[in-house]
Every structure is written in structure tokens, then in C-alpha cells.
Motif scaffolding. Structure first.
Motif, mmCIF file in Angstrom:
data_model
loop_
_atom_site.group_PDB
_atom_site.id
_atom_site.type_symbol
_atom_site.label_atom_id
_atom_site.label_comp_id
_atom_site.label_asym_id
_atom_site.label_seq_id
_atom_site.Cartn_x
_atom_site.Cartn_y
_atom_site.Cartn_z
ATOM 1 N N UNK A 26 -4.481 -21.826 -9.490
ATOM 2 C CA UNK A 26 -3.534 -22.929 -9.631
ATOM 3 C C UNK A 26 -3.332 -23.629 -8.291
ATOM 4 N N UNK A 27 -3.697 -24.891 -8.241
ATOM 5 C CA UNK A 27 -3.551 -25.698 -7.036
ATOM 6 C C UNK A 27 -2.224 -26.448 -7.161
ATOM 7 N N UNK A 67 -4.669 -25.397 -12.932
ATOM 8 C CA UNK A 67 -3.516 -26.288 -12.899
ATOM 9 C C UNK A 67 -3.500 -27.043 -11.581
ATOM 10 N N UNK A 68 -3.153 -28.334 -11.657
ATOM 11 C CA UNK A 68 -3.035 -29.175 -10.480
ATOM 12 C C UNK A 68 -1.748 -29.970 -10.608
ATOM 13 N N UNK A 69 -0.884 -29.886 -9.591
ATOM 14 C CA UNK A 69 0.341 -30.682 -9.615
ATOM 15 C C UNK A 69 0.295 -31.695 -8.477
ATOM 16 N N UNK A 71 -1.897 -34.041 -3.425
ATOM 17 C CA UNK A 71 -1.657 -34.484 -2.050
ATOM 18 C C UNK A 71 -2.499 -33.687 -1.054
ATOM 19 N N UNK A 72 -2.634 -32.392 -1.287
ATOM 20 C CA UNK A 72 -3.484 -31.563 -0.435
ATOM 21 C C UNK A 72 -4.915 -32.111 -0.424
ATOM 22 N N UNK A 123 -6.905 -33.848 2.745
ATOM 23 C CA UNK A 123 -8.197 -33.298 3.146
ATOM 24 C C UNK A 123 -9.263 -34.390 3.164
ATOM 25 N N UNK A 124 -9.334 -35.162 2.106
ATOM 26 C CA UNK A 124 -10.360 -36.201 2.008
ATOM 27 C C UNK A 124 -10.145 -37.284 3.060
ATOM 28 N N UNK A 125 -8.915 -37.719 3.261
ATOM 29 C CA UNK A 125 -8.637 -38.768 4.255
ATOM 30 C C UNK A 125 -8.927 -38.292 5.677
#
Length: 108
Positions: free
Chosen positions: A22-23, A54-56, A61-62, A66-68
Motif C-alpha cells: 500500500x503506497x 492501494x494508492x492515496x 505526491x511521493x 520523485x519524478x520531478x
């Protein structure tokens, strides 16, 4: 119990981070210590979310941070998502943020 397991491997200029679980906001404390190991490697980073159940908002935002961060360093990041997660991101209008791909050629 909310938990996430992340395994990180590097080979031939490619780093793969496989997220399993779960992320969510409940896993952010454990992920904060892992962030430098995932964000810093040069070359392609594959973030494999196909085992994420699960992703909330915190998880999203994490991923966005990370991508930015990697983008500012001119490092390439590819996000892999399972169908359910991809559908959720699409329904929220967020799938394009990540250039989601459902399959990757590992070891090439």
C-alpha cells in the motif's frame, strides 16, 4: 496493517524499484529513508507499481516528487502500473502526469 515493501536493483545503467503493498500516507515514513536510493541513480529508473494494492494522495505526491526531482537532474523515469491503478489515475486525470507504461523490457 498498511505496509509497503520496495526492492531496488541496478543493472546496465537501469535501476528498477518494485513497490509491493500500500503506497499510502501510512507508508511515507519508511519511504522517506528510501527516497535518496531511488531518486539519485543516473540513467533510467523504472518504478514498478504493478503490485501496489492501494494508492492515496500521499502516495501520488511521493511519485510526483520523485519524478520531478529526477526530471530536474535530466534522468529518465518510467512508471509501470497495473490496470486497476492505471484506471484510477486516468479517472482522476493524472495518468498523463506519469507517462504510464504497463510493460517494460527488463534486462535490455
Amino acid at each position: 496493517m498498511n505496509s509497503i515493501h520496495v526492492s531496488v536493483t541496478s543493472e546496465n545503467g537501469q535501476t528498477t524499484a518494485i513497490f509491493d503493498g500500500e503506497l499510502t500516507i501510512y507508508s511515507m515514513e519508511s519511504l522517506s529513508a528510501l527516497l535518496p536510493h531511488v531518486a539519485e541513480p543516473e540513467g533510467l529508473l523504472i518504478v514498478d507499481l504493478r503490485a501496489v494494492s492501494e494508492l492515496d494522495g500521499s502516495g501520488f505526491q511521493f511519485l510526483q516528487i520523485l519524478k520531478r526531482y529526477r526530471s530536474k537532474l535530466c534522468y529518465q523515469t518510467r512508471i509501470l502500473a497495473n490496470d486497476a491503478l492505471l484506471e484510477k489515475l486516468q479517472s482522476l486525470g493524472l495518468a498523463a502526469e506519469f507517462d504510464n507504461e504497463k510493460e517494460a523490457a527488463y534486462g535490455t
